[in-house]
Design a protein around this motif. Structure first.
Motif, PDB file in Angstrom:
ATOM      1  N   ASN A  68       1.217   1.283  91.645  1.00 42.08           N
ATOM      2  CA  ASN A  68       2.525   1.777  92.072  1.00 42.08           C
ATOM      3  C   ASN A  68       3.271   2.444  90.914  1.00 42.08           C
ATOM      4  O   ASN A  68       3.885   3.498  91.061  1.00 42.08           O
ATOM      5  N   LEU A  69       3.203   1.745  89.735  1.00 41.53           N
ATOM      6  CA  LEU A  69       3.884   2.299  88.567  1.00 41.53           C
ATOM      7  C   LEU A  69       3.251   3.619  88.125  1.00 41.53           C
ATOM      8  O   LEU A  69       3.940   4.581  87.778  1.00 41.53           O
ATOM      9  N   LEU A  70       1.921   3.682  88.136  1.00 44.52           N
ATOM     10  CA  LEU A  70       1.240   4.917  87.751  1.00 44.52           C
ATOM     11  C   LEU A  70       1.524   6.046  88.742  1.00 44.52           C
ATOM     12  O   LEU A  70       1.660   7.211  88.370  1.00 44.52           O
ATOM     13  N   GLY A  71       1.607   5.708  90.034  1.00 44.83           N
ATOM     14  CA  GLY A  71       1.928   6.714  91.043  1.00 44.83           C
ATOM     15  C   GLY A  71       3.311   7.304  90.833  1.00 44.83           C
ATOM     16  O   GLY A  71       3.513   8.517  90.924  1.00 44.83           O
ATOM     17  N   GLU A  72       4.299   6.379  90.523  1.00 46.44           N
ATOM     18  CA  GLU A  72       5.646   6.865  90.248  1.00 46.44           C
ATOM     19  C   GLU A  72       5.657   7.744  89.001  1.00 46.44           C
ATOM     20  O   GLU A  72       6.325   8.791  88.973  1.00 46.44           O
ATOM     21  N   LEU A  73       4.927   7.303  87.964  1.00 43.22           N
ATOM     22  CA  LEU A  73       4.887   8.059  86.724  1.00 43.22           C
ATOM     23  C   LEU A  73       4.255   9.444  86.951  1.00 43.22           C
ATOM     24  O   LEU A  73       4.727  10.461  86.421  1.00 43.22           O
ATOM     25  N   PHE A  74       3.167   9.528  87.777  1.00 45.36           N
ATOM     26  CA  PHE A  74       2.498  10.810  88.076  1.00 45.36           C
ATOM     27  C   PHE A  74       3.455  11.787  88.766  1.00 45.36           C
ATOM     28  O   PHE A  74       3.543  12.957  88.401  1.00 45.36           O
ATOM     29  N   GLU A  75       4.189  11.269  89.748  1.00 48.74           N
ATOM     30  CA  GLU A  75       5.117  12.136  90.470  1.00 48.74           C
ATOM     31  C   GLU A  75       6.202  12.676  89.543  1.00 48.74           C
ATOM     32  O   GLU A  75       6.558  13.858  89.612  1.00 48.74           O
ATOM     33  N   ARG A  76       6.716  11.802  88.663  1.00 55.33           N
ATOM     34  CA  ARG A  76       7.766  12.239  87.748  1.00 55.33           C
ATOM     35  C   ARG A  76       7.245  13.271  86.747  1.00 55.33           C
ATOM     36  O   ARG A  76       7.921  14.243  86.424  1.00 55.33           O
ATOM     37  N   GLN A  77       6.013  13.059  86.273  1.00 57.54           N
ATOM     38  CA  GLN A  77       5.447  14.016  85.318  1.00 57.54           C
ATOM     39  C   GLN A  77       5.151  15.370  85.976  1.00 57.54           C
ATOM     40  O   GLN A  77       5.348  16.424  85.362  1.00 57.54           O
ATOM     41  N   VAL A  78       4.682  15.347  87.207  1.00 62.16           N
ATOM     42  CA  VAL A  78       4.435  16.598  87.930  1.00 62.16           C
ATOM     43  C   VAL A  78       5.748  17.344  88.152  1.00 62.16           C
ATOM     44  O   VAL A  78       5.852  18.550  87.917  1.00 62.16           O
ATOM     45  N   ASN A  79       6.766  16.604  88.586  1.00 63.38           N
ATOM     46  CA  ASN A  79       8.062  17.243  88.824  1.00 63.38           C
ATOM     47  C   ASN A  79       8.673  17.780  87.546  1.00 63.38           C
ATOM     48  O   ASN A  79       9.418  18.751  87.553  1.00 63.38           O
ATOM     49  N   GLY A  80       8.353  17.121  86.441  1.00 66.06           N
ATOM     50  CA  GLY A  80       8.872  17.576  85.161  1.00 66.06           C
ATOM     51  C   GLY A  80       8.068  18.683  84.538  1.00 66.06           C
ATOM     52  O   GLY A  80       8.411  19.169  83.452  1.00 66.06           O
ATOM     53  N   GLY A  81       6.972  19.077  85.163  1.00 60.35           N
ATOM     54  CA  GLY A  81       6.153  20.173  84.653  1.00 60.35           C
ATOM     55  C   GLY A  81       5.253  19.777  83.501  1.00 60.35           C
ATOM     56  O   GLY A  81       4.703  20.643  82.821  1.00 60.35           O
ATOM     57  N   ASP A  82       5.052  18.496  83.299  1.00 61.27           N
ATOM     58  CA  ASP A  82       4.187  18.022  82.205  1.00 61.27           C
ATOM     59  C   ASP A  82       2.763  17.856  82.769  1.00 61.27           C
ATOM     60  O   ASP A  82       2.329  16.746  83.091  1.00 61.27           O
ATOM     61  N   ALA A  83       2.038  18.968  82.885  1.00 62.70           N
ATOM     62  CA  ALA A  83       0.745  18.940  83.548  1.00 62.70           C
ATOM     63  C   ALA A  83      -0.274  18.106  82.795  1.00 62.70           C
ATOM     64  O   ALA A  83      -1.104  17.406  83.395  1.00 62.70           O
ATOM     65  N   THR A  84      -0.245  18.183  81.464  1.00 65.81           N
ATOM     66  CA  THR A  84      -1.241  17.449  80.661  1.00 65.81           C
ATOM     67  C   THR A  84      -1.128  15.942  80.887  1.00 65.81           C
ATOM     68  O   THR A  84      -2.115  15.250  81.176  1.00 65.81           O
ATOM     69  N   ARG A  85       0.098  15.406  80.714  1.00 68.81           N
ATOM     70  CA  ARG A  85       0.283  13.959  80.907  1.00 68.81           C
ATOM     71  C   ARG A  85       0.066  13.564  82.364  1.00 68.81           C
ATOM     72  O   ARG A  85      -0.452  12.479  82.645  1.00 68.81           O
ATOM     73  N   ALA A  86       0.455  14.431  83.278  1.00 65.03           N
ATOM     74  CA  ALA A  86       0.258  14.126  84.701  1.00 65.03           C
ATOM     75  C   ALA A  86      -1.229  13.993  85.008  1.00 65.03           C
ATOM     76  O   ALA A  86      -1.636  13.109  85.771  1.00 65.03           O
ATOM     77  N   SER A  87      -2.064  14.879  84.415  1.00 59.89           N
ATOM     78  CA  SER A  87      -3.501  14.801  84.644  1.00 59.89           C
ATOM     79  C   SER A  87      -4.071  13.500  84.112  1.00 59.89           C
ATOM     80  O   SER A  87      -4.907  12.837  84.757  1.00 59.89           O
ATOM     81  N   LEU A  88      -3.633  13.101  82.902  1.00 63.51           N
ATOM     82  CA  LEU A  88      -4.110  11.830  82.328  1.00 63.51           C
ATOM     83  C   LEU A  88      -3.687  10.648  83.186  1.00 63.51           C
ATOM     84  O   LEU A  88      -4.473   9.715  83.422  1.00 63.51           O
TER      85      LEU A  88
END
Length: 860
Positions: A68-88
């Motif tokens: 759940n925490l990783l899913g929330e973190l992925f969505e926030r990183q995608v919305n923030g345009g941080d593609a590299t961290r979102a992919s990791l």
């Protein structure tokens, strides 16, 4: 009072994070995790705490919380345009849990720019999840990205099927249409996909057109008309729709309905004339003769306005030649031939009408046709039998009137016999010379008058005089006498037989007349050619096509020297022969040294052509008729008709073709003389324009050629400003340089038949051969565009120089046989100069064309 949102205490949050870090240092991971979770609750924006909390959850085997925490973190990183961290983050999420279809979709979007293959794989995984969830709208969103990455037939088909299930007909139709296009590109059958597209959206014009074409290709004409008709009735009127709908109507035999559509398309694009003439033929084949003639008349009027009546007559002759003769169409053809002064074709058409009306029992109309035919040519073979067919079937006065046309000609012959003894050979030679000159200048009617006089004064002289016989053929006239059949001519004995020829078949009078008529037509075409290659090409194409032979070849060569020119015509299904084989065969024929036609029945066994047997075998030639090309006493080449099957050559064919061979040499001499005169008329070295001294001579020669060919001729004068004023303002060198550039542009862009002269310092004259006033005006505008960039030097600091615009005077010559060429030239020169003077008076850059309203009186 409104509730006041409690803001997190930054100091308190910092203490919690610090406390969690100390707990981790002491190895108390569980207590540290709780501190991070509390911090996240108070500060949801803290991704660092969320990342650390997710890692601690994983270490504490709290996988669900970590996911759940990783899913929330992925969505926030995608919305923030941080593609590299979102992919990791996504990869860690996929390693420890199952991402949702939305997360897979978002991750696929991140991959599109770097790894399309992995992106498509991620989308396919999301589609599998959506299929289990039966979420079709989500699946359509994902499929749109798949198609964008891989636009293949299978993917468009998935989109089409899913859109259909969702009830989106427009999208489904568009996708099925794309499937059909891709299937066609791959060589497959697009029919079923166009059908599916049409079922989804029958209002789309492009889909309807494609489906209609598909149905026509399958032979389902009725179905094609049904779907196309709906579009037409709905008011859609694109050229593509009208074209395919007309094609469907024609395929269904609904010619009357197709005719307006075909005509509209032709009016928009006159290059579609073959479709109109094909429809005329189809109407005739369907026994809709009135409609066929009506359309033909409309087409004739259209072509006449364009000045292309002659081409229209030739096309109509081709259309009717291969079809059954109907009275309506033959009457129309007769009108065309009569209006075009094609007396031979007019007479033959009247005789066809005579046969048709006799076959239907309409003897009154048959009598009218025979009467008109007798008026044109009372010596046509078979007139006596035709007259006998009318005996007792038409009014007696009408019968006698027709019979009188034949008896008058016979009486003239009988009465002339008493004068023959008093007439000398000089009279015959004078009349023959006059007739020959008239034939060469295309004045057939006047030539026939001289020949009729010869026939009256010297009956049957052609049976003893080969030159007179050829003159009759060249003029398209067949002498006829009452009471007996003409004896074999002396010319027959004069044709050498280097090889034994098969016995000639019985002559066909109609075929002989067609051949004779074609002599004048082909000769006119030869005289219209401006160069030697054009003369040779026209000759072999016209002769080969009319006599329907395998090959017709013309070779120009001085005996003992290599050929200087070779032109070949190949019949239908015959491949062009090799240059070496053709040259060897024709050189062998020329080297036989004959001055008369050579007829060879079996060429590959002929001893005279022993050296060329291998080449004859290569060409597949069996029968040969060769005509020497002679310029006076000198041999200049040979014209050969080569046929790949056994063939007998009638004597009349040899005589007619010998006449054509002589006309070829005359046309070649005319072309060569014209080129020589042009070359000898010294041109200006820098401009390339002819000098003024040759202007009158060449204009006189062109006027004679125009009279001979019944062609148009125009004179154009262009002045680029007053010479004195221009020289004073810009200097003589600048003006001369500009005129040289203009001369170079004109010399490079005018037609081969046109002649450009330096008329004076700033005036250029152009003789436009075969050009009427309307076409000449178009040529003026073309010349204006060609020299648009020529300028005089800029003055007084101006950015641009003075443009060399011109004023022009144009005059079309009055070309008639009865007018003296010198008078024609004098009149057109005066009118062109007057037109130029008028244009200068109207202002700079004007073009004035003075018509010949009163010119006839000036030259008569």
């Amino acid at each position: 009072m409104p509730e006041i949102t409690k803001r997190p205490d930054r100091a308190e949050l910092a203490k919690r994070i610090e406390r969690a870090e100390k707990l981790l240092q002491k190895g108390k991971a569980a207590e540290a995790l709780e501190e991070y979770l509390v911090a996240l609750r108070d500060d949801p924006e803290n991704d660092t705490a969320r990342q650390l909390a997710a890692d601690l959850c994983l270490s504490q085997n709290r996988t669900l919380d970590a996911v759940n925490l990783l899913g929330e973190l992925f969505e926030r990183q995608v919305n923030g345009g941080d593609a590299t961290r979102a992919s990791l983050t996504y990869k860690k999420l996929a390693r420890h849990g199952s991402p949702t279809w939305e997360q897979k979709f978002r991750f696929g979007q991140l991959l599109e720019g770097s790894n399309k293959k992995l992106a498509v794989g991620t989308y396919e995984s999301a589609l599998s999840d959506l299929a289990k969830l039966e979420n079709k709208k989500g699946a359509m969103e994902v499929l749109a990205r798949v198609v964008a990455l891989e636009p293949v037939q299978a993917n468009f088909l998935r989109v089409a099927e899913l859109s259909s299930e969702l009830g989106d007909s427009k999208a489904a139709a568009g996708a099925f249409k794309r499937v059909a296009q891709l299937a066609a590109t791959a060589g497959g059958d697009p029919a079923q996909w166009y059908e599916r597209a049409y079922e989804e959206d029958s209002s789309d014009e492009d889909i309807t057109l494609a489906y209609g074409k598909s149905l026509l290709g399958q032979g389902q004409v009725g179905a094609a008309i049904f779907i196309l008709e709906a579009q037409v009735n709905a008011g859609k009127n694109s050229p593509q729709l009208r074209e395919i709908y007309a094609e469907a109507l024609l395929a269904a035999g609904r010619y009357a309905e197709a005719e307006p559509l075909v005509w509209q398309l032709f009016e928009q694009n006159p290059n579609r004339m073959p479709q109109v003439t094909a429809l005329i033929g189809q109407l005739a084949d369907a026994d809709q003769d009135e409609a066929a003639v009506s359309l033909a008349r409309k087409l004739g009027q259209f072509q006449a306005k364009k000045g292309e009546r002659r081409q229209f007559v030739a096309v109509m002759q081709e259309v009717t030649a291969a079809r059954k003769a109907s009275p309506e169409m033959l009457e129309f053809l007769g009108e065309l031939f009569n209006a075009s002064n094609r007396e031979g074709d007019y007479c033959q058409t009247l005789l066809k009408l005579f046969d048709v009306y006799c076959g239907t029992g309409d003897f009154a109309k048959a009598a009218e046709c025979l009467d008109r035919a007798a008026e044109v040519d009372p010596y046509e073979p078979g007139h006596k039998k035709r007259l006998e067919m009318l005996n007792g079937k038409v009014d007696d006065s009408k019968f006698k009137a027709i019979a009188a046309r034949f008896t008058q000609s016979n009486t003239a012959v009988e009465s002339s016999q008493t004068q023959e003894a008093t007439l000398g050979a000089s009279t015959l030679q004078d009349l023959m010379l006059q007739a020959e000159i008239l034939v060469q200048y295309g004045m057939r009617n006047k030539a026939v008058e001289r020949l009729q006089r010869i026939q009256e004064l010297f009956p049957r002289e052609e049976e003893r005089n080969e030159d007179l016989q050829r003159l009759y053929l060249a003029a398209g006239m067949t002498p006829s006498y009452a009471g007996s059949t003409p004896l074999p001519t002396a010319a027959a004995a004069g044709v050498p037989a280097p090889a034994v020829a098969a016995a000639a078949p019985a002559p066909d009078p109609a075929a002989e007349m067609r051949n004779v008529t074609r002599v004048a037509e082909i000769t006119r075409k030869l005289y219209h050619q401006a160069t030697a290659p054009a003369v040779l090409t026209t000759a072999v194409n016209e002769i080969g096509g009319h006599w329907e032979i395998s090959r017709c070849v013309a070779l120009m060569r001085t005996p003992g020297s290599p050929p200087t020119a070779v032109q070949e015509f190949c019949g239908r299904g015959v491949k062009a022969g090799s240059s070496g084989a053709i040259k060897e065969v024709l050189c062998a024929l020329q080297d036989m040294g004959s001055t008369e036609p050579i007829i060879i029945a079996d060429a590959q066994k002929s001893p005279e052509l022993k050296t060329a047997h291998k080449s004859l075998a290569e060409l597949g030639t069996s029968a040969i008729l060769a005509l020497p090309l002679s310029n006076g006493e000198d041999s200049v080449g040979v014209l050969a008709l080569l046929h790949n099957k056994p063939r007998t050559w009638p004597h009349t064919d040899a005589v007619v073709l010998k006449t054509l061979a002589d006309q070829m040499v005359i046309a070649l001499n005319n072309a060569g003389l014209r080129r020589l005169v042009k070359n000898l008329s010294v041109t200006e070295e820098k401009s390339g324009l002819l000098k003024r001294g040759s202007y009158l001579d060449l204009l006189l020669a062109e006027s004679k050629r125009a009279v001979q060919n019944a062609a148009a001729l125009s004179v154009l004068l262009m002045q680029f400003g007053r010479s004195a004023a221009l020289v004073k303002e810009y200097g003589e060198a600048a003006v001369e340089g500009a005129m040289e550039k203009i001369g170079q542009q004109f010399a490079a862009n005018i037609r081969t038949n046109d002649l450009a002269f330096r008329y004076d310092t700033t005036t250029i004259a152009i003789i436009l051969g075969d050009t009427a006033e309307k076409e000449a005006m178009m040529a003026v505008e073309k010349l204006r565009k060609i020299i648009a960039g020529v300028q005089l030097p800029a003055k007084d600091g101006a950015a641009k120089g003075h443009a060399m615009e011109f004023s022009a005077g144009l005059a079309e010559a009055v070309v008639k046989e009865s007018y003296d060429p010198v008078d024609i030239v004098t009149e057109v020169i005066n009118r062109a100069e007057h037109a130029l003077h008028t244009s200068l008076g109207q202002g700079h850059g004007k073009i004035v064309a003075l018509g010949a309203a009163r010119a006839a009186g000036a030259v008569a």
